[in-house]
Design a protein around this motif. Structure first.
Motif, PDB file in Angstrom:
ATOM      1  N   THR A 311      57.585 -27.113 -25.948  1.00 20.19           N
ATOM      2  CA  THR A 311      58.875 -26.446 -26.156  1.00 20.19           C
ATOM      3  C   THR A 311      59.073 -26.109 -27.634  1.00 20.19           C
ATOM      4  N   HIS A 312      58.676 -27.017 -28.522  1.00 22.49           N
ATOM      5  CA  HIS A 312      58.759 -26.734 -29.955  1.00 22.49           C
ATOM      6  C   HIS A 312      57.804 -25.602 -30.350  1.00 22.49           C
ATOM      7  N   MET A 313      56.661 -25.507 -29.707  1.00 24.34           N
ATOM      8  CA  MET A 313      55.742 -24.396 -29.979  1.00 24.34           C
ATOM      9  C   MET A 313      56.340 -23.056 -29.566  1.00 24.34           C
ATOM     10  N   ARG A 326      55.323 -30.863 -36.921  1.00 25.09           N
ATOM     11  CA  ARG A 326      55.668 -32.201 -37.422  1.00 25.09           C
ATOM     12  C   ARG A 326      57.129 -32.248 -37.841  1.00 25.09           C
ATOM     13  N   THR A 327      57.580 -31.189 -38.527  1.00 27.52           N
ATOM     14  CA  THR A 327      58.969 -31.145 -38.984  1.00 27.52           C
ATOM     15  C   THR A 327      59.934 -31.102 -37.812  1.00 27.52           C
ATOM     16  N   ARG A 328      59.657 -30.243 -36.834  1.00 24.04           N
ATOM     17  CA  ARG A 328      60.566 -30.091 -35.693  1.00 24.04           C
ATOM     18  C   ARG A 328      60.654 -31.365 -34.866  1.00 24.04           C
ATOM     19  N   MET A 329      59.512 -32.040 -34.709  1.00 28.81           N
ATOM     20  CA  MET A 329      59.510 -33.235 -33.879  1.00 28.81           C
ATOM     21  C   MET A 329      59.837 -34.492 -34.672  1.00 28.81           C
ATOM     22  N   GLY A 330      59.807 -34.397 -36.008  1.00 37.55           N
ATOM     23  CA  GLY A 330      60.115 -35.557 -36.838  1.00 37.55           C
ATOM     24  C   GLY A 330      59.106 -36.666 -36.691  1.00 37.55           C
ATOM     25  N   GLU A 331      57.815 -36.296 -36.543  1.00 38.91           N
ATOM     26  CA  GLU A 331      56.770 -37.290 -36.315  1.00 38.91           C
ATOM     27  C   GLU A 331      55.681 -37.190 -37.378  1.00 38.91           C
ATOM     28  N   TYR A 335      50.562 -38.704 -35.015  1.00 37.59           N
ATOM     29  CA  TYR A 335      51.279 -38.555 -33.743  1.00 37.59           C
ATOM     30  C   TYR A 335      51.095 -37.141 -33.199  1.00 37.59           C
ATOM     31  N   ILE A 336      51.273 -36.145 -34.061  1.00 42.90           N
ATOM     32  CA  ILE A 336      51.115 -34.751 -33.647  1.00 42.90           C
ATOM     33  C   ILE A 336      49.678 -34.495 -33.194  1.00 42.90           C
TER      34      ILE A 336
END
Length: 386
Positions: A311-313, A326-331, A335-336
């Motif tokens: 969904t972030h993609m 990484r920024t959008r998911m805060g991970e 992890y990514i």
């Protein structure tokens, strides 16, 4: 009214198999060459909807036309048992005796002249290797020019112990110069991972790595446009070259989408020349069905985090940067990387030509995710609460 010639059903063979002739010609040559030909052992790989099952079906059809016996299977539990039964059935049809029992011997008891026949205890039931050997013997007596082809779909889902045994059996039969072929289909990344996971089993891993690879990629649009013209013309309707190109562009060269766009474009007009308006309406219906038939089931098989990643993609209009994800998911980067690799193996995304980027492997997936973002987020929240 002419019958719709397009077949947008999973595994159904379309009237024109677009862009696959080179790979099929290689198999034709292998069948003519017989035992030992490298293309009798191969993986057919491609994204969901690329036509892997259709390709296996067409390969089997061509083998049957040349007199080969073909056994088609899917890598679900019990695969080897089903293969053994199918091979035994074909052997019995050729009139080959069951070698699992030992014929009795005539004895004369106490000189009475009575001939009593005693049958030995039955041997253990033949396994797959024995059955294939017996079938090949029978075929050698029959014509000596053909053999057995086994096709296995969804090979990446096979259970480890069955993969080990199947690979060992086929390897031994090839060493014995038997006319036997194994054609397997699966998602490219999952197949490569399956082989890599067998690295601790050198005999199995080396054997599978030697298999040829036939990668089903998107079909050139020129070939797609030509196929639309041929199929529609043979179906009793007409289409201009320009409109055929409109159809081709609507598919992005994706094999399953070719059938969906063709099917729904045909249905909109039903008779008479196919027009641009028919294509516009047909594409909209095709995109909806693609989401229902391909995207929705594929997403259901994923974890909540996998769906969040996708969904972030979908926010991006093109390939997505790892740094942005990484920024959008805060991970963290690690992890990514874990979920990126998971989705690549699942055939949902693929590395982009641009370094540090990934892109969707399935056409129209970005649009589907955008349209269903709210629903997907709700499902993720439900999974988290569960």
């Amino acid at each position: 009214m002419s019958r719709n010639p397009f077949k947008p059903t999973a595994g159904a063979t379309p009237p024109v198999l677009v862009g696959r002739e080179p790979a099929l010609e290689e198999l034709d040559e292998a069948l003519d060459d017989g035992a030992g030909s490298p293309y009798l052992l191969q993986f057919v790989t491609g994204a969901r909807g690329a036509g892997k099952t259709v390709m296996l079906t067409e390969m089997g059809r061509r083998a049957r036309e040349r007199g080969w016996i073909v056994v088609d299977e899917t890598a679900t539990p019990g695969l080897l048992t089903r293969l053994t039964r199918a091979v035994r059935h074909h052997r019995e049809q050729l009139g080959s005796p069951d070698r699992s029992r030992i014929s009795g011997v005539g004895l004369n008891i106490l000189g009475t002249g009575g001939d009593v026949r005693m049958e030995g205890a039955p041997r253990e039931a033949p396994d797959l290797r024995d059955e294939i050997g017996a079938l090949c013997d029978a075929m050698d007596r029959h014509d000596g020019e053909t053999g057995l082809i086994i096709t296995v779909d969804e090979i990446h889902t096979i259970r480890q112990e069955e993969l080990d045994e199947l690979a060992a059996i086929i390897q031994h039969l090839i060493r014995e110069d038997r006319s036997v072929g194994l054609l397997m289909a699966g998602i490219p990344q999952a197949v490569e991972q399956m082989i890599a996971d067998n690295a601790q089993r050198p005999k199995v891993s080396t054997f599978l790595r030697r298999a040829e690879r036939t990668v089903l990629e998107h079909v050139p649009l020129a070939d797609v446009a030509a196929a639309f013209q041929q199929t529609i013309s043979e179906g009793g309707r007409s289409i201009s070259e320009e409109v055929a190109w409109e159809c081709a562009r609507a598919t992005s060269g994706y094999p399953f989408m070719i059938q969906l766009v063709g099917f729904h474009t045909w249905r909109v007009g039903r008779e008479g020349p196919v027009t641009r308006e028919h294509v516009t309406q047909g594409r909209a219906k095709a995109r909806k069905r693609l989401g229902e038939l391909v995207h929705a089931p594929a997403l259901r098989d994923l974890s909540a985090v996998d769906r969040t990643f996708l969904t972030h993609m979908s926010v991006d209009d093109g390939p997505s940067r790892y740094a942005d994800l990484r920024t959008r998911m805060g991970e963290t980067p690690n992890y990514i990387s874990v979920y990126r690799d998971r989705l690549i193996r699942a055939g949902m995304i693929q590395p982009s030509a641009v370094h540090g980027h990934v892109e969707f492997a399935l056409p129209e997936l970005r649009g589907y995710l955008r349209e269903h973002a709210a629903q997907l987020v709700a499902e993720v929240n439900e999974d988290d609460q569960g």
